[in-house]
Design an enzyme around this catalytic site. Structure first.
Site, PDB file in Angstrom:
ATOM      1  N   ASP A  84       0.857  -1.181   0.000  1.00 46.35           N
ATOM      2  CA  ASP A  84       0.000   0.000   0.000  1.00 46.35           C
ATOM      3  C   ASP A  84       0.892   1.229   0.000  1.00 46.35           C
ATOM      4  OD1 ASP A  84      -2.560   1.170  -0.025  1.00 46.35           O
ATOM      5  OD2 ASP A  84      -2.495   1.519   2.138  1.00 46.35           O
ATOM      6  N   GLU A  85       0.361   2.339  -0.492  1.00 48.82           N
ATOM      7  CA  GLU A  85       1.111   3.607  -0.574  1.00 48.82           C
ATOM      8  C   GLU A  85       2.421   3.406  -1.345  1.00 48.82           C
ATOM      9  OE1 GLU A  85      -0.434   6.234   0.121  1.00 48.82           O
ATOM     10  OE2 GLU A  85      -1.954   5.636   1.564  1.00 48.82           O
ATOM     11  N   CYS A 179     -11.737  16.595 -10.212  1.00 47.95           N
ATOM     12  CA  CYS A 179     -11.435  16.523 -11.638  1.00 47.95           C
ATOM     13  C   CYS A 179     -10.503  17.697 -11.948  1.00 47.95           C
ATOM     14  CB  CYS A 179     -12.705  16.574 -12.481  1.00 47.95           C
ATOM     15  SG  CYS A 179     -13.559  18.166 -12.479  1.00 47.95           S
TER      16      CYS A 179
END
Length: 194
Positions: A84-85, A179
């Site tokens: 993870d990460e 976005c």
């Protein structure tokens, strides 16, 4: 044939939850998972991986100077590696994960961010984009409903921050997925109304 997987997404796209669910699925089949994370990510404790929905598990911590191949061989026998990460691993450590796939025929699933708050690659993510056999985007949405691709760093007043060090740990209190259009618009609005 084992593969190197990179599963990336913006903040809040459930990357950690998917990593932990994948770990569960392998273990449910009787397989041993070597769960790892970079030492820089200590938000939930040095050796904890925790998702926003409450899933958590202990992981082996990898420092920037650790050789992942040596650490893997010292960790005992495992059937799969899940990290993870992964954006916080060094490019050399990503190369070591690639070597484990090739030499040990062991699948490596890397979950993490692709880009930082300035829309620039993390070095570890760039190397994963170069080396991974499978690259999958884990999608999430902006508050406008469009696909979020930007990890907007925000201050305590919700203003978008555009300067600072690449690594600054935080959760929903410091980052929001947006976005690109909304991110650009918010930055412009802040410049007009400081």
């Amino acid at each position: 044939m084992a593969k190197l997987y990179f599963k990336y997404g913006a903040m809040g796209s459930s990357k950690s939850a998917q990593a932990l669910t994948t770990k569960f699925n392998y273990e449910e089949k009787g397989m041993s998972v070597w769960l790892i994370k970079p030492s820089v990510d200590d938000r939930d404790g040095a050796d904890m991986i925790k998702s926003r929905i409450g899933l958590s598990a202990h992981a082996q911590v990898i420092t920037p100077t650790d050789n992942i191949i040596e650490t893997f061989h010292n960790a005992g026998k495992h059937d799969v590696i899940i990290s993870d990460e992964s954006q916080f691993f060094t490019p050399a450590q990503i190369d070591e994960l690639r070597e484990l796939v090739d030499q040990e025929n062991i699948p490596v699933l890397c979950f993490g961010l692709r880009t930082d708050f300035q829309t620039r690659f993390f070095p570890g993510s760039m190397r994963l984009m170069e080396l991974a056999d499978s690259i999958t985007e884990i999608k999430t949405i902006c508050s406008c409903g469009s696909k979020a691709t930007v990890n907007a760093r925000i201050d305590e007043n919700g203003r978008v921050i555009t300067e600072g060090s690449q690594v600054f740990l935080g959760g929903n209190d410091r980052y929001t997925a947006m976005c690109h259009r909304c991110w650009e618009r918010k930055i412009r609005e802040q410049q007009i109304r400081p």
